[in-house]
Scaffold this active site. Structure first.
Site, mmCIF file in Angstrom:
data_model
loop_
_atom_site.group_PDB
_atom_site.id
_atom_site.type_symbol
_atom_site.label_atom_id
_atom_site.label_comp_id
_atom_site.label_asym_id
_atom_site.label_seq_id
_atom_site.Cartn_x
_atom_site.Cartn_y
_atom_site.Cartn_z
ATOM 1 N N ARG A 177 125.383 -30.950 40.876
ATOM 2 C CA ARG A 177 124.419 -30.286 40.856
ATOM 3 C C ARG A 177 122.824 -31.003 40.017
ATOM 4 N NH1 ARG A 177 126.468 -24.703 40.179
ATOM 5 N NH2 ARG A 177 125.704 -23.146 40.648
ATOM 6 N N ILE B 281 114.430 -23.092 43.161
ATOM 7 C CA ILE B 281 115.345 -21.994 43.667
ATOM 8 C C ILE B 281 116.291 -22.788 44.297
ATOM 9 C CG2 ILE B 281 114.966 -20.699 45.106
ATOM 10 C CD1 ILE B 281 112.121 -20.330 44.988
ATOM 11 N N PHE B 282 116.185 -23.815 44.522
ATOM 12 C CA PHE B 282 117.580 -24.369 45.733
ATOM 13 C C PHE B 282 118.787 -24.930 44.220
ATOM 14 C CE2 PHE B 282 115.356 -28.383 47.671
ATOM 15 C CZ PHE B 282 115.899 -27.465 49.177
ATOM 16 N N GLU B 283 120.198 -24.188 44.685
ATOM 17 C CA GLU B 283 121.362 -24.884 44.844
ATOM 18 C C GLU B 283 121.926 -23.383 43.414
ATOM 19 O OE1 GLU B 283 122.643 -28.889 44.114
ATOM 20 O OE2 GLU B 283 121.821 -29.014 45.683
ATOM 21 N N GLY B 284 120.659 -22.589 44.078
ATOM 22 C CA GLY B 284 120.870 -21.715 42.512
ATOM 23 C C GLY B 284 119.452 -20.910 41.934
#
Length: 650
Positions: free
Chosen positions: A291, A420-423
């Site tokens: 992340r 939005i990406f990766e959670g």
């Protein structure tokens, strides 16, 4: 939907609990912050790379900049595709092996160096950052480094380092943040010597051009097989794999993101990463460090926004003076500059903590992702407002009429996906909240169990009283109430004292929420989200102050400027924190839930009258899929061909 997997709320929660890391073997600055403690010594002095590592990083960035000067981001934007020669150039520099150990052909660079690379390439075009990040942060390299066997590393990492692009396949048409619903299967075959994969994966970043895939699929429980969601390394050209779509998005015009069908795809058992059932845990552990790439990418774009805002606000004159001298615009420039300083500090601190390995950074990395994504989007929006109509106009249109091709609207579009990406930000707040209240849940026991009876709750209350009898008194008084505390930080000491006091206040309010709602606390997502947002701001204030002091120590002139930026940021962040504290108990959460339920039940459909919805009749909200062979053309392609000797060739 034929392959929809039905699970209860309890089953989904159980899988999430089973997959999270439950132990805390190392200290965590952010975890302590949520518990009302301010362990400044964990981040001060501000950690930094060794002189040798810094020199190595700078030398690489010089070469990277020379290459990027030959790359035209507008070509990517117009074609909605990264040209092969750009990818070849990145591969020749070693960009696909930045974090891969040198024994496997990688550059073995630090997280700090990796993030600086992502910042730089992203400012040419965000799709370049997405390409490298998806490959190394969540693609094959990171899961193998964490949980792969020696043989798996030997087989796959050299290829990844040489430019064999990898992708991560988790999401499905009906499975987003709730993996308990996963329908893709991996059925043991050949007396357990292999698995047969079946399913459809959605939003497979890099999936269109990948050589190697990390695929998450559910292994049925059977004799000799513990089953569960499992992770596999899969050759992307295996029989039965079809890239059926290349998706198009609001931003990231060059991203190679698709829909991949797997039908009777044979995968040797040696390609299983870890054990059966460990897939989701591996994915979540991978994301702890993975992340950190998104904050770097967001910060790179925010830096670009600062440069544009500064130059434009001097050049553009309205009402007799540069627009930047008007207070309405000056406040935006101040916000952009101050926020940039904090973004830089958060990314550097989190990355260096990851490199040192002395701390558990799962919360810090998640906070960095959440906060950076949100703040960079605000920076982009403020820049667009400063640029006015030119901010809304495309770079190509600006150039066509003889003006500087400043891609502000593209920057705003590209930034938006980071929330939005990766959670998504909403999911990140829930994940962080779960970690933040971990000590409370442990102490509360059955008090937080919605299925516990009165006897069990009474017993749990007796046990919890011991924990809180020792913990609560420590939240009454702290170093933040002493006027001389942290005086080595000069003018910034007052902000660190604010963090210390606010940390205790945050912990007290978390306890009040636990006491009030007990097992229902998990449903109070507005309350939990504000708790997390307060923690994120306190983390950012801490990072900014500690970094400014480190700069002052190293270079008094630069340090004075850093103090000015940190001071402005801390004052802005303090206002946000105070507003969030007020909103914990004075908000519209209850009425919002009631009104939303009424909306969902169709109570106010008359409000929708007088419009046309041309999407009606174009298809279902969620596409269904059936197992079986693909009926579509395979859209897969390769940027590079990587030989077994790991040499990258077009």
């Amino acid at each position: 939907m034929a392959q929809q997997t039905q699970v209860t709320e309890e089953q989904a929660r159980a899988l999430a609990e089973e997959s999270r890391e439950s132990g805390w073997d190392k200290p965590s600055f952010a975890k302590e912050l949520f518990l009302g403690r301010f362990p400044l010594g964990l981040i001060h002095p501000f950690p930094k790379p060794s002189d040798a590592e810094e020199a190595r990083t700078e030398a690489f960035l010089v070469k990277l900049r020379e290459f990027l000067d030959t790359v035209d981001g507008s070509v990517i934007e117009r074609a909605a595709q990264i040209p092969d020669e750009y990818v070849k150039g990145l591969a020749e520099l070693g960009c696909f092996g930045l974090k891969i150990p040198s024994e496997y052909g990688g550059l073995n660079m630090s997280q700090v160096a990796y993030n600086r690379v992502l910042m730089m390439v992203t400012t040419v075009h965000s799709s370049l950052g997405a390409l490298l990040s998806a490959h190394q942060s969540i693609g094959v390299p990171e899961p193998l480094k964490l949980a792969g066997t020696a043989e798996q590393k030997r087989r796959f990492l050299p290829r990844c380092a040489a430019g064999a692009i990898s992708a991560f396949l988790l999401t499905e048409p009906d499975v987003g943040s709730d993996p308990a619903r996963m329908a893709s299967t991996a059925t043991p075959i050949d007396d357990g010597q292999a698995y047969e994969l079946e399913g459809v994966k959605l939003w497979t970043t890099n999936g269109v051009v990948a050589d190697l895939l990390v695929v998450m699929a559910r292994v049925p429980r059977s004799e000799g097989h513990r089953g569960g969601i499992s992770a596999f390394v899969v050759e992307a050209d295996s029989p039965g794999i079809t890239v059926e779509r290349r998706n198009k998005f609001m931003g990231l015009r060059g991203i190679e993101n698709g829909v991949t069908r797997l039908h009777r795809v044979r995968v040797p058992k040696d390609n299983l990463i870890g054990r059966e059932g460990d897939g989701l845990k591996i994915a979540l552990t991978t994301l702890n460090a993975g992340r950190l790439s998104l904050p770097a990418i967001a910060t790179g774009v925010a830096k670009q926004a600062l440069k544009i805002a500064r130059e434009w606000s001097v050049e553009r004159v309205q009402w007799g003076k540069p627009v930047g001298q008007h207070e309405a615009v000056a406040s935006k420039i101040s916000f952009i500059a101050a926020t940039n300083y904090a973004l830089d500090a958060v990314v550097e601190l989190s990355s260096q903590m990851a490199d040192e390995g002395r701390n558990d950074i799962r919360i810090e990395a998640a906070l960095a992702k959440l906060w950076s994504s949100e703040m960079a989007c605000l920076v982009g929006d403020e820049l667009l407002q400063i640029r006015g109509g030119r901010g809304y106009e495309t770079a190509e249109s600006l150039a066509a009429r003889g003006e500087r091709a400043v891609p502000v609207e593209q920057m705003v579009r590209d930034l938006r996906i980071n929330r939005i990406f990766e959670g998504s930000s909403e999911i990140m707040r829930l994940l962080i909240a779960r970690e933040a209240v971990d000590a409370h849940l442990t102490a509360a026991g059955d008090l937080a169990n919605p299925k516990a009876d009165l006897r069990q709750k009474a017993a749990a209350a007796a046990g919890a009283s011991g924990f809180y009898a020792k913990w609560l008194p420590k939240l009454v008084f702290g170093e933040g109430q002493l006027p001389t505390t942290y005086r080595e930080f000069g003018a910034l000491a007052t902000h660190l004292r604010f963090v210390e006091r606010s940390s205790r206040k945050l912990a007290r309010n978390t306890f009040y929420g636990m006491a009030r709602w007990q097992a229902s606390l998990e449903k109070k997502q507005g309350f939990l989200g504000r708790i997390v947002d307060i923690g994120a701001e306190l983390f950012a204030i801490s990072a900014a102050c500690v970094r400014a002091e480190a700069q002052r120590t190293a270079d008094p002139v630069e340090g004075e400027q850093a103090y000015e930026l940190a001071e402005a940021f801390c004052q802005q962040a303090t206002l946000r924190v105070e507003a969030l504290f007020d909103a914990l108990w004075s908000n519209t959460d209850s009425i919002d839930v009631r009104l939303a339920n009424d909306v969902l039940e169709g109570r106010y459909t008359w409000l929708e009258q007088g419009i046309l919805d041309q999407s009606e009749g174009t298809g279902p909200w969620i596409a269904s899929w059936e197992p079986g062979p693909s009926t579509e053309a395979n859209l897969a392609r390769r940027f590079l061909t990587v030989s077994p000797s790991s040499e990258a060739k077009l």
